[in-house]
Design a protein around this motif. Structure first.
Motif, PDB file in Angstrom:
ATOM      1  N   PHE A 157       3.618   8.322   5.734  1.00  0.00           N
ATOM      2  CA  PHE A 157       2.471   8.595   4.885  1.00  0.00           C
ATOM      3  C   PHE A 157       2.197   7.379   4.000  1.00  0.00           C
ATOM      4  O   PHE A 157       3.113   6.835   3.380  1.00  0.00           O
ATOM      5  CB  PHE A 157       2.719   9.806   3.984  1.00  0.00           C
ATOM      6  CG  PHE A 157       3.023  11.075   4.736  1.00  0.00           C
ATOM      7  CD1 PHE A 157       2.012  11.971   5.058  1.00  0.00           C
ATOM      8  CD2 PHE A 157       4.324  11.375   5.128  1.00  0.00           C
ATOM      9  CE1 PHE A 157       2.283  13.140   5.743  1.00  0.00           C
ATOM     10  CE2 PHE A 157       4.614  12.546   5.817  1.00  0.00           C
ATOM     11  CZ  PHE A 157       3.591  13.430   6.123  1.00  0.00           C
ATOM     12  N   PHE A 158       0.946   6.951   3.971  1.00  0.00           N
ATOM     13  CA  PHE A 158       0.537   5.986   2.963  1.00  0.00           C
ATOM     14  C   PHE A 158       0.213   6.764   1.691  1.00  0.00           C
ATOM     15  O   PHE A 158      -0.358   7.851   1.742  1.00  0.00           O
ATOM     16  CB  PHE A 158      -0.698   5.213   3.414  1.00  0.00           C
ATOM     17  CG  PHE A 158      -0.386   4.019   4.267  1.00  0.00           C
ATOM     18  CD1 PHE A 158      -0.080   2.794   3.683  1.00  0.00           C
ATOM     19  CD2 PHE A 158      -0.376   4.118   5.649  1.00  0.00           C
ATOM     20  CE1 PHE A 158       0.222   1.686   4.453  1.00  0.00           C
ATOM     21  CE2 PHE A 158      -0.074   3.015   6.433  1.00  0.00           C
ATOM     22  CZ  PHE A 158       0.226   1.802   5.836  1.00  0.00           C
TER      23      PHE A 158
ATOM     24  N   SER B  99       1.291  -2.705   1.179  1.00  0.00           N
ATOM     25  CA  SER B  99       0.214  -2.836   0.195  1.00  0.00           C
ATOM     26  C   SER B  99      -1.074  -3.360   0.824  1.00  0.00           C
ATOM     27  O   SER B  99      -2.095  -3.466   0.136  1.00  0.00           O
ATOM     28  CB  SER B  99       0.644  -3.745  -0.949  1.00  0.00           C
ATOM     29  OG  SER B  99       0.933  -5.043  -0.466  1.00  0.00           O
ATOM     30  N   LEU B 100      -1.024  -3.712   2.122  1.00  0.00           N
ATOM     31  CA  LEU B 100      -2.203  -4.173   2.879  1.00  0.00           C
ATOM     32  C   LEU B 100      -2.846  -5.415   2.259  1.00  0.00           C
ATOM     33  O   LEU B 100      -4.065  -5.586   2.301  1.00  0.00           O
ATOM     34  CB  LEU B 100      -3.245  -3.050   3.000  1.00  0.00           C
ATOM     35  CG  LEU B 100      -2.761  -1.708   3.562  1.00  0.00           C
ATOM     36  CD1 LEU B 100      -3.926  -0.758   3.735  1.00  0.00           C
ATOM     37  CD2 LEU B 100      -2.020  -1.900   4.871  1.00  0.00           C
ATOM     38  N   ARG B 101      -2.016  -6.313   1.731  1.00  0.00           N
ATOM     39  CA  ARG B 101      -2.544  -7.533   1.125  1.00  0.00           C
ATOM     40  C   ARG B 101      -3.036  -8.538   2.162  1.00  0.00           C
ATOM     41  O   ARG B 101      -3.583  -9.578   1.798  1.00  0.00           O
ATOM     42  CB  ARG B 101      -1.484  -8.163   0.225  1.00  0.00           C
ATOM     43  CG  ARG B 101      -1.347  -7.451  -1.119  1.00  0.00           C
ATOM     44  CD  ARG B 101      -0.197  -7.981  -1.939  1.00  0.00           C
ATOM     45  NE  ARG B 101       1.081  -7.626  -1.341  1.00  0.00           N
ATOM     46  CZ  ARG B 101       2.256  -7.764  -1.949  1.00  0.00           C
ATOM     47  NH1 ARG B 101       2.296  -8.258  -3.176  1.00  0.00           N
ATOM     48  NH2 ARG B 101       3.371  -7.420  -1.352  1.00  0.00           N
TER      49      ARG B 101
ATOM     50  N   GLU C 252      -9.574  -8.516   0.545  1.00  0.00           N
ATOM     51  CA  GLU C 252      -9.849  -8.084  -0.827  1.00  0.00           C
ATOM     52  C   GLU C 252      -9.129  -6.773  -1.106  1.00  0.00           C
ATOM     53  O   GLU C 252      -8.716  -6.073  -0.184  1.00  0.00           O
ATOM     54  CB  GLU C 252     -11.355  -7.936  -1.052  1.00  0.00           C
ATOM     55  CG  GLU C 252     -12.074  -7.109  -0.007  1.00  0.00           C
ATOM     56  CD  GLU C 252     -13.582  -7.157  -0.183  1.00  0.00           C
ATOM     57  OE1 GLU C 252     -14.045  -7.288  -1.329  1.00  0.00           O
ATOM     58  OE2 GLU C 252     -14.298  -7.037   0.833  1.00  0.00           O
ATOM     59  N   PRO C 253      -8.941  -6.412  -2.375  1.00  0.00           N
ATOM     60  CA  PRO C 253      -8.275  -5.149  -2.712  1.00  0.00           C
ATOM     61  C   PRO C 253      -9.061  -3.960  -2.166  1.00  0.00           C
ATOM     62  O   PRO C 253     -10.294  -3.951  -2.182  1.00  0.00           O
ATOM     63  CB  PRO C 253      -8.267  -5.152  -4.242  1.00  0.00           C
ATOM     64  CG  PRO C 253      -8.411  -6.581  -4.625  1.00  0.00           C
ATOM     65  CD  PRO C 253      -9.267  -7.207  -3.572  1.00  0.00           C
ATOM     66  N   ILE C 254      -8.322  -2.952  -1.704  1.00  0.00           N
ATOM     67  CA  ILE C 254      -8.976  -1.830  -1.027  1.00  0.00           C
ATOM     68  C   ILE C 254      -8.410  -0.479  -1.488  1.00  0.00           C
ATOM     69  O   ILE C 254      -7.353  -0.400  -2.114  1.00  0.00           O
ATOM     70  CB  ILE C 254      -8.820  -1.929   0.502  1.00  0.00           C
ATOM     71  CG1 ILE C 254      -7.319  -2.102   0.892  1.00  0.00           C
ATOM     72  CG2 ILE C 254      -9.632  -3.078   1.056  1.00  0.00           C
ATOM     73  CD1 ILE C 254      -6.529  -0.867   0.996  1.00  0.00           C
TER      74      ILE C 254
ATOM     75  N   GLU D 256      -4.289   1.199  -8.069  1.00  0.00           N
ATOM     76  CA  GLU D 256      -3.086   0.458  -7.704  1.00  0.00           C
ATOM     77  C   GLU D 256      -3.076   0.152  -6.211  1.00  0.00           C
ATOM     78  O   GLU D 256      -3.900   0.670  -5.440  1.00  0.00           O
ATOM     79  CB  GLU D 256      -1.830   1.259  -8.082  1.00  0.00           C
ATOM     80  CG  GLU D 256      -1.688   1.510  -9.577  1.00  0.00           C
ATOM     81  CD  GLU D 256      -0.387   2.226  -9.916  1.00  0.00           C
ATOM     82  OE1 GLU D 256       0.467   2.369  -9.008  1.00  0.00           O
ATOM     83  OE2 GLU D 256      -0.239   2.647 -11.071  1.00  0.00           O
ATOM     84  N   LEU D 257      -2.114  -0.697  -5.799  1.00  0.00           N
ATOM     85  CA  LEU D 257      -1.964  -1.020  -4.388  1.00  0.00           C
ATOM     86  C   LEU D 257      -1.337   0.150  -3.647  1.00  0.00           C
ATOM     87  O   LEU D 257      -0.549   0.918  -4.219  1.00  0.00           O
ATOM     88  CB  LEU D 257      -1.089  -2.261  -4.218  1.00  0.00           C
ATOM     89  CG  LEU D 257      -1.638  -3.577  -4.768  1.00  0.00           C
ATOM     90  CD1 LEU D 257      -0.581  -4.672  -4.684  1.00  0.00           C
ATOM     91  CD2 LEU D 257      -2.887  -3.992  -4.006  1.00  0.00           C
TER      92      LEU D 257
END
Length: 360
Positions: A72-73, A97-99, A103-105, A79-80
């Motif tokens: 689970f994400f 964190s999918l960096r 861009e932040p998502i 927040e990340l």
């Protein structure tokens, strides 16, 4: 003496043949059912396994065979994202964190190994990505205004008959032309574009954002009842049937399910009629049937069950939250596992995820 050497040689050849046959059986019939993290570890077993696992055909086959929920994400607003699993040795992603995205998502939806994310800034662009391979695609801007918190559902159903990765995105959004109405816009990866449906659902009940689930060609969102949109028929309907406002929607064994806490137990219901979206508006017919009534193992949770909250349901797993703690319950094995401490915020979102190698 010579006979003994011949026998030893024969037995050695037989053992080698048995080993080769077993290795081939495992490579062809077992590996595709394993999650991606395990497969990456097996790249170093031997050259044949590395070649097998590294091919696009194997990734396609694994995306079909490996359909169970392996993690689970989770994401707290602002927040990340992070990733949790009841088996972190077998399942995981290199950058939770999918960096790797530009861009932040915010994570909006998940389907068979792919994630739909939305940018936090600018024009709030949509991204489709595989967090295992870190491949991603930015989608074109929609035609309609989806609002600040879009009710988007990602649909990806890998098929043996289709080697291409075809997926769709369905968004239910408030109509700008009609009061008390919901419209739908669909993105098709095959067409590479968005299209606003001609279907309009006239209802005064708003859709609960990020509650959507796709089951057998129909997308369901929580509302005052259930808003159902049939992709094939391009038809929608508000189903005014009982389900808990505090529960979550999910898919189990090809059926829509609803799970919510009742006192010290958890009620799991499934849709009794898979064609319920064809029922007449306002019908009194019984739509839900009880599948399970779950009680978590008190030895695992360390005392009495209190303040339970089901935060995700998929496959045969329930993700259950107590203040500060997370547990996963397996409906098949009846086992409860503690996942450790977690955020106490009620706005934290949990998205079921399948650990897949699918190529974008």
């Amino acid at each position: 003496m010579d006979r003994g050497r011949r026998l030893d040689k024969f037995l050695g050849m037989l053992n080698n043949k048995m080993y080769m046959d077993l290795s081939q059986i495992i490579r062809e019939h077992a590996l595709p059912f394993l999650p991606a993290k395990s497969l990456f570890r097996f790249l170093c077993v031997c050259r044949d396994w590395k070649l097998q696992i590294s091919t696009p055909f194997f990734a396609h086959n694994q995306s079909i065979c490996c359909g169970s929920t392996f993690g689970f994400f989770s994401q707290v607003p602002g927040e990340l994202p992070s990733f949790i699993s009841d088996d972190p040795i077998a399942c995981g992603v290199p950058d939770p964190s999918l960096r790797f995205l530009p861009e932040p998502i915010d994570i909006l939806s998940s389907s068979n190994g792919l994630l739909c994310c939305q940018s936090k800034t600018g024009n709030k662009a949509y991204y489709i990505c595989n967090p295992v391979t870190q491949q991603w695609k930015k989608l074109p801007e929609p035609n309609a205004d989806h609002g600040l918190h879009p009710s988007v559902v990602l649909i990806f159903e890998p098929s043996l008959l289709n080697f291409e990765v075809d997926y769709k995105l369905v968004c239910a959004f408030p109509s700008a032309d009609f009061d008390d109405a919901t419209e739908f816009e669909i993105y098709s990866s095959k067409e590479g574009s968005w299209k606003v449906s001609g279907e309009i659902c006239f209802t005064s009940y708003s859709v609960e954002t990020k509650s959507g689930v796709h089951v057998n060609g129909v997308v369901y969102w929580k509302s005052r009842g259930l808003l159902a949109y049939d992709l094939t028929k391009d038809r929608s309907q508000m189903l005014r049937s009982y389900h808990s406002e505090n529960g979550v929607l999910g898919m189990m064994n090809g059926k829509l399910c609803s799970a919510h806490a009742i006192g010290h137990s958890i009620m799991v219901q499934v849709l009794a009629n898979t064609h319920s979206n064809t029922m007449q508006m306002g019908t009194r017919a019984r739509m839900w049937e009880e599948r399970d009534r779950v009680v978590l193992d008190k030895k695992v949770i360390g005392g009495l069950v209190s303040e339970l909250n089901v935060v995700a349901a998929a496959g045969n797993k329930l993700l259950v939250q107590q203040p500060g703690n997370l547990y996963v319950y397996d409906l098949l094995t009846k086992e409860t596992k503690a996942l450790g401490m977690t955020s106490t915020g009620r706005d934290t979102r949990y998205i079921p995820y399948v650990n897949s190698l699918v190529y974008l």
